[in-house]
Design an enzyme around this catalytic site. Structure first.
Site, PDB file in Angstrom:
ATOM      1  N   GLU A  18      37.883 -37.064   3.894  1.00  0.00           N
ATOM      2  CA  GLU A  18      38.128 -38.252   4.712  1.00  0.00           C
ATOM      3  C   GLU A  18      38.907 -39.300   3.930  1.00  0.00           C
ATOM      4  O   GLU A  18      38.712 -39.479   2.724  1.00  0.00           O
ATOM      5  CB  GLU A  18      36.810 -38.856   5.194  1.00  0.00           C
ATOM      6  N   CYS A  33      41.708 -46.187   1.592  1.00  0.00           N
ATOM      7  CA  CYS A  33      40.608 -45.689   0.774  1.00  0.00           C
ATOM      8  C   CYS A  33      40.748 -44.179   0.732  1.00  0.00           C
ATOM      9  O   CYS A  33      40.741 -43.521   1.789  1.00  0.00           O
ATOM     10  CB  CYS A  33      39.268 -46.097   1.385  1.00  0.00           C
ATOM     11  N   CYS A  40      30.705 -34.569  -3.160  1.00  0.00           N
ATOM     12  CA  CYS A  40      30.401 -35.303  -4.385  1.00  0.00           C
ATOM     13  C   CYS A  40      29.129 -34.736  -5.015  1.00  0.00           C
ATOM     14  O   CYS A  40      28.177 -34.388  -4.309  1.00  0.00           O
ATOM     15  CB  CYS A  40      30.213 -36.789  -4.104  1.00  0.00           C
ATOM     16  N   CYS A  44      23.933 -39.827  -5.262  1.00  0.00           N
ATOM     17  CA  CYS A  44      23.439 -41.181  -4.974  1.00  0.00           C
ATOM     18  C   CYS A  44      22.660 -41.178  -3.655  1.00  0.00           C
ATOM     19  O   CYS A  44      23.157 -40.698  -2.627  1.00  0.00           O
ATOM     20  CB  CYS A  44      24.604 -42.167  -4.907  1.00  0.00           C
ATOM     21  N   CYS A  47      24.150 -42.683  -0.300  1.00  0.00           N
ATOM     22  CA  CYS A  47      25.488 -42.242   0.098  1.00  0.00           C
ATOM     23  C   CYS A  47      25.427 -40.923   0.850  1.00  0.00           C
ATOM     24  O   CYS A  47      24.864 -39.937   0.361  1.00  0.00           O
ATOM     25  CB  CYS A  47      26.384 -42.102  -1.133  1.00  0.00           C
ATOM     26  N   CYS A 265      31.418 -47.840   3.780  1.00  0.00           N
ATOM     27  CA  CYS A 265      31.092 -47.398   2.418  1.00  0.00           C
ATOM     28  C   CYS A 265      29.820 -46.552   2.436  1.00  0.00           C
ATOM     29  O   CYS A 265      28.791 -46.974   2.968  1.00  0.00           O
ATOM     30  CB  CYS A 265      30.898 -48.603   1.504  1.00  0.00           C
TER      31      CYS A 265
END
Length: 296
Positions: A18, A33, A40, A44, A47, A265
């Site tokens: 994305e 962005c 990932c 976290c 996230c 975010c």
């Protein structure tokens, strides 16, 4: 925009990344962005990308192609932030991608100060970024001033303790002479108490680079996967902002946008989103070269 990577297995989630276009209200200024990895590995807890795991690093072409995607659609980009999927400092292709974006012959029209790399705090890579890309901005995810809690929120903190991260940040500021941003995600009832903010103030004030540190406050973007956190009310964010300013700390707040389309975010994860095949990759029929690594 969810982009299917050329050469990937058609329809496979791990072949999609994305990229987000951010338009500043009132000015119309645009920023892109971009992602650096498919998924990932940092884990976290706040996230949604972390729920995907990581498949691989993006190639130089695949990183730059995200910027090209928006430019070919007529959006005049004023900045590019490496804050999408993945940990940029764990992808060695980052440096060549940055050089392409800064190469005037490629037509992106971007300068070093218009690029920002965001990291969870990969300590050995922060000085490397300073040496190779001294003009590029750096944002480091902090999210708690306490080591134990930071480990709970960001498992990578077990490998890179907060004091080591702050030392690397100070070294980056010393080497580049630029400000470094410390991102602080406000999770209501978890890291927003008077004790937390007091410890945050102390952490910044004890830094040898305190005059070059900016604390960027942002509110939690709700996710559909992973633990449920609470979004801090805007008035409480403002109170924390004022307290930091009164303590002599340069502070900013990040405007939340894209929540309604799951593009805020921490919300980037493929699932139920329409997918677009990317534009022709840079490096295939382009005058730009992709074999360089210096950032100037």
């Amino acid at each position: 925009a969810a982009l299917r990577l050329q050469g990937g297995r058609s329809g496979a989630a791990e072949d999609v990344v994305e990229t987000v276009l951010m338009v500043r209200q009132g000015s119309g200024r645009c920023a892109a962005c971009v992602s650096s990895q498919v998924g990932c590995a940092m884990g976290c807890r706040f996230c949604e990308t972390a729920t995907m795991g990581v498949r691989r690093n993006l190639t130089v072409d695949e990183i730059v192609d995200q910027v090209l995607f928006w430019m070919l659609r007529g959006f005049p980009l004023r900045s590019v932030v490496f804050m999408g999927m993945g940990e940029p400092l764990l992808n060695p292709n980052l440096y060549s991608a940055i050089e392409l974006l800064l190469d005037m012959s490629c037509g992106f029209g971007l300068g070093p100060s218009q690029l920002t790399v965001s990291t969870v705090g990969i300590v050995p890579e922060i000085p490397k970024l300073a040496h190779r890309c001294p003009g590029v901005g750096l944002t480091v995810s902090l999210h708690s001033p306490f080591q134990e809690q930071r480990e709970e929120l960001m498992p990578i903190a077990r490998k890179y303790p907060i004091l080591e991260v702050m030392q690397a940040v100070s070294e980056h500021a010393r080497l580049t002479g630029k400000r470094v941003t410390l991102a602080y995600l406000l999770l209501e009832g978890m890291n927003t108490s008077a004790e937390h903010i007091g410890a945050l103030i102390d952490l910044v004030q004890r830094s040898t680079a305190k005059e070059r540190l900016t604390v960027n406050l942002l509110r939690y973007s709700p996710t559909s996967r992973g633990p449920a956190f609470r979004r801090l009310p805007a008035e409480e964010l403002h109170a924390i902002y004022v307290r930091l300013l009164q303590a002599g700390i340069f502070c900013t707040t990040r405007f939340s946008s894209g929540l309604d389309i799951h593009a805020g975010c921490g919300q980037l994860a493929i699932g139920g989103k329409s997918v677009t095949t990317t534009a022709s990759p840079v490096g295939k029929g382009s005058p730009c070269k992709t074999d360089t690594a210096a950032c100037g």
